[in-house]
Design a protein around this motif. Structure first.
Motif, short mmCIF file in Angstrom:
data_model
loop_
_atom_site.label_atom_id
_atom_site.label_comp_id
_atom_site.label_asym_id
_atom_site.label_seq_id
_atom_site.Cartn_x
_atom_site.Cartn_y
_atom_site.Cartn_z
N LYS A 15 0.93 -1.25 0.02
CA LYS A 15 -0.01 -0.02 -0.04
C LYS A 15 0.87 1.33 -0.07
O LYS A 15 0.24 2.51 0.06
CB LYS A 15 -0.95 -0.06 1.26
N THR A 16 2.06 1.15 -0.11
CA THR A 16 3.08 2.22 0.11
C THR A 16 4.18 1.83 -0.64
O THR A 16 4.94 0.75 -0.58
CB THR A 16 3.23 2.78 1.32
N ARG A 17 4.87 2.93 -1.31
CA ARG A 17 6.17 2.53 -2.05
C ARG A 17 7.15 3.65 -1.38
O ARG A 17 8.31 3.44 -1.94
CB ARG A 17 6.01 2.95 -3.67
N GLU A 18 7.00 4.16 -0.52
CA GLU A 18 7.77 5.00 0.04
C GLU A 18 8.48 4.58 1.25
O GLU A 18 8.98 5.44 2.05
CB GLU A 18 6.92 6.48 0.44
N ILE B 45 -2.28 -17.20 2.17
CA ILE B 45 -1.55 -16.47 2.92
C ILE B 45 -1.20 -14.98 2.14
O ILE B 45 -0.85 -14.99 0.92
CB ILE B 45 -0.37 -17.27 2.96
N SER B 46 -1.60 -14.07 3.04
CA SER B 46 -1.22 -12.43 2.52
C SER B 46 -0.25 -12.08 3.10
O SER B 46 0.00 -12.05 4.53
CB SER B 46 -2.66 -11.72 2.72
N VAL B 47 0.56 -11.26 2.28
CA VAL B 47 1.55 -10.52 2.94
C VAL B 47 1.40 -9.02 2.59
O VAL B 47 1.16 -8.72 1.43
CB VAL B 47 3.02 -10.87 2.00
N GLN B 48 1.45 -8.15 3.48
CA GLN B 48 1.01 -6.93 3.53
C GLN B 48 2.12 -5.94 3.93
O GLN B 48 2.76 -6.10 5.09
CB GLN B 48 -0.31 -6.70 4.22
N SER C 58 5.25 4.48 11.54
CA SER C 58 5.77 3.11 11.63
C SER C 58 5.49 2.32 10.20
O SER C 58 4.46 2.91 9.66
CB SER C 58 5.40 2.38 12.68
N ALA C 59 6.31 1.41 9.86
CA ALA C 59 5.84 0.32 8.77
C ALA C 59 5.38 -0.87 9.27
O ALA C 59 5.88 -1.36 10.43
CB ALA C 59 7.04 0.25 7.98
N LEU C 60 4.34 -1.16 8.82
CA LEU C 60 3.60 -2.37 9.31
C LEU C 60 3.82 -3.58 8.31
O LEU C 60 3.28 -3.31 7.32
CB LEU C 60 2.13 -2.23 9.54
#
Length: 199
Positions: A78-81, A114-117, A124-126
């Motif tokens: 959801k983020t490239r930054e 299985i989902s990697v998010q 923070s990065a989650l």
């Protein structure tokens, strides 16, 4: 030894045999702990650097996805930054370990998912791995303690190592049940423009 000679002459009672097997497994796990600690001490001065998570997470995800049937894995970036200050190898070790646990938990299921998010929230990065295995909350708590494992050859150190390495990077690791899913999450402070972790 005298004990071995005794058992050669007369087989031990089932309860004794089970106790011996348990002791042998615990000794094996203790040996594994020593080896892990030795490797960690040797490499304790590991290099920390700013890491753009989107690219690294995608690379690690792709390495696992090609090994599994279509439809098992999904990736949500959801983020490239997002940039964190961490050791690149330790990041990969942690994510691979959590993905491996999810794969083992869903093994044998008719429709494993299985989902990697990856997302950011509150500085923070989650980095989260979600699986649909019907693992009980109590079992997750047990697996978070050293020497507790459902694997006959495991040391029970996998999630402890993940937690330790996340904390080393000023972050944290959690695993638990959310509804009918198991959610394992690494939370890491985003790096500022100078490459240092934010307080």
């Amino acid at each position: 030894s005298a004990l071995e000679r005794q058992f050669e002459r007369e087989a031990p009672a089932p309860a004794v045999a089970r106790a011996i097997e348990l002791i042998a497994r615990q000794c094996g796990k203790a040996s594994g702990i020593v080896n892990h600690v030795r490797r960690y001490v040797i490499n304790r001065e590991s290099q920390m650097e700013p890491i753009a998570l989107a690219g690294e997470v995608t690379r690690i995800y792709n390495a696992w996805a090609v090994k599994c049937p279509a439809g098992v894995f999904s990736l949500s970036v959801k983020t490239r930054e997002a940039v964190v200050y961490w050791n690149r190898l330790e990041l990969e070790l942690c994510l691979r370990n959590v993905i491996k646990n999810a794969l083992e938990a869903t093994e044998g299921m008719p429709e494993p998912r299985i989902s990697v998010q990856l997302e950011t929230a509150g500085g923070s990065a989650l980095l989260t791995v979600v699986d649909n295995a019907s693992t009980e909350a109590a079992a997750l708590a047990d697996h978070s303690r050293p020497l507790n494992t459902s694997k006959t050859t495991g040391t029970g150190l996998g999630l402890l190592i993940v937690r330790t390495l996340c904390e080393k990077a000023a972050g944290n690791f959690s695993i638990g049940r959310e509804g009918d899913r198991t959610v394992a999450r690494m939370t890491l402070p985003l790096a500022d423009n100078s490459g240092d972790a934010q307080p």
